[in-house]
Structures are given as C-alpha cells and as structure tokens.
Write a protein that holds these residues in place. Structure first.
Motif, PDB file in Angstrom:
ATOM      1  N   ILE A   1       0.837  -1.202   0.000  1.00  0.00           N
ATOM      2  CA  ILE A   1       0.000   0.000   0.000  1.00  0.00           C
ATOM      3  C   ILE A   1       0.870   1.249   0.000  1.00  0.00           C
ATOM      4  N   ASP A   2       1.927   1.260   0.817  1.00  0.00           N
ATOM      5  CA  ASP A   2       2.837   2.405   0.843  1.00  0.00           C
ATOM      6  C   ASP A   2       3.471   2.637  -0.522  1.00  0.00           C
ATOM      7  N   GLN A   3       3.886   1.556  -1.171  1.00  0.00           N
ATOM      8  CA  GLN A   3       4.508   1.673  -2.492  1.00  0.00           C
ATOM      9  C   GLN A   3       3.504   2.198  -3.514  1.00  0.00           C
ATOM     10  N   ALA A   4       2.270   1.746  -3.441  1.00  0.00           N
ATOM     11  CA  ALA A   4       1.236   2.223  -4.366  1.00  0.00           C
ATOM     12  C   ALA A   4       0.969   3.710  -4.160  1.00  0.00           C
ATOM     13  N   GLU A   5       0.951   4.150  -2.909  1.00  0.00           N
ATOM     14  CA  GLU A   5       0.750   5.570  -2.634  1.00  0.00           C
ATOM     15  C   GLU A   5       1.906   6.400  -3.180  1.00  0.00           C
ATOM     16  N   THR A   6       3.124   5.909  -2.993  1.00  0.00           N
ATOM     17  CA  THR A   6       4.296   6.609  -3.506  1.00  0.00           C
ATOM     18  C   THR A   6       4.246   6.695  -5.022  1.00  0.00           C
ATOM     19  N   ASN A   7       3.902   5.602  -5.667  1.00  0.00           N
ATOM     20  CA  ASN A   7       3.800   5.596  -7.127  1.00  0.00           C
ATOM     21  C   ASN A   7       2.731   6.576  -7.603  1.00  0.00           C
ATOM     22  N   GLY A   8       1.624   6.620  -6.906  1.00  0.00           N
ATOM     23  CA  GLY A   8       0.555   7.547  -7.269  1.00  0.00           C
ATOM     24  C   GLY A   8       1.004   8.990  -7.147  1.00  0.00           C
ATOM     25  N   GLN A   9       1.735   9.308  -6.084  1.00  0.00           N
ATOM     26  CA  GLN A   9       2.234  10.667  -5.910  1.00  0.00           C
ATOM     27  C   GLN A   9       3.227  11.030  -7.014  1.00  0.00           C
ATOM     28  N   GLU A  10       4.053  10.078  -7.410  1.00  0.00           N
ATOM     29  CA  GLU A  10       5.021  10.335  -8.476  1.00  0.00           C
ATOM     30  C   GLU A  10       4.325  10.563  -9.816  1.00  0.00           C
ATOM     31  N   VAL A  11       3.257   9.829 -10.066  1.00  0.00           N
ATOM     32  CA  VAL A  11       2.494  10.022 -11.309  1.00  0.00           C
ATOM     33  C   VAL A  11       1.863  11.412 -11.319  1.00  0.00           C
ATOM     34  N   VAL A  12       1.328  11.839 -10.193  1.00  0.00           N
ATOM     35  CA  VAL A  12       0.729  13.175 -10.110  1.00  0.00           C
ATOM     36  C   VAL A  12       1.786  14.242 -10.380  1.00  0.00           C
ATOM     37  N   LYS A  13       2.970  14.080  -9.798  1.00  0.00           N
ATOM     38  CA  LYS A  13       4.054  15.043 -10.035  1.00  0.00           C
ATOM     39  C   LYS A  13       4.433  15.080 -11.515  1.00  0.00           C
ATOM     40  N   MET A  14       4.527  13.916 -12.139  1.00  0.00           N
ATOM     41  CA  MET A  14       4.867  13.865 -13.563  1.00  0.00           C
ATOM     42  C   MET A  14       3.812  14.577 -14.398  1.00  0.00           C
ATOM     43  N   LEU A  15       2.550  14.351 -14.076  1.00  0.00           N
ATOM     44  CA  LEU A  15       1.473  14.995 -14.830  1.00  0.00           C
ATOM     45  C   LEU A  15       1.485  16.508 -14.637  1.00  0.00           C
ATOM     46  N   GLU A  16       1.788  16.942 -13.429  1.00  0.00           N
ATOM     47  CA  GLU A  16       1.851  18.378 -13.174  1.00  0.00           C
ATOM     48  C   GLU A  16       2.990  19.019 -13.960  1.00  0.00           C
TER      49      GLU A  16
END
Length: 58
Positions: free
Chosen positions: A28-43
């Motif tokens: 779950i922690d890894q999935a949250e981290t990956n999600g945050q990284e995707v958001v940063k990339m999109l921004e």
C-alpha cells in the motif's frame, strides 16, 4: 492434539498473519508513492501554450 502442538500451530498462524499484514502495508505504501510520483509527472508535463493556436494557412 495436545496443548503444546496446538499452541505451536496457533503461534505459526499468528506469525503468518503478521507477515501477510506487513507485506500488505508495504504494498500500500509503495502504491501511494507511485501515485504521488504520477501526479508530479502529470503536473510537470502540463504545457498550457500548446494547442492554443491553430495554423490554418498551411
């Protein structure tokens, strides 16, 4: 089944359950981290000036 064997079996089940929960928490922690990284990339990929003008004169 005697009490000692039952106690050992229950202890092993508890260890397995704790290990499964630990692995799930890490997943779950890894999935949250990956999600945050995707958001940063999109921004970072947003380029508002692209698509605002159309060249119709060819």
């Amino acid at each position: 089944m005697d009490i000692a064997a039952l106690s050992m079996a229950m202890s092993q089940m508890n260890v397995r359950t704790e290990a499964n929960v630990s692995v799930m928490k890490k997943t779950i922690d890894q999935a949250e981290t990956n999600g945050q990284e995707v958001v940063k990339m999109l921004e970072q990929s947003v380029q508002p000036h692209i698509g605002s003008r159309i060249d119709i004169r060819g």
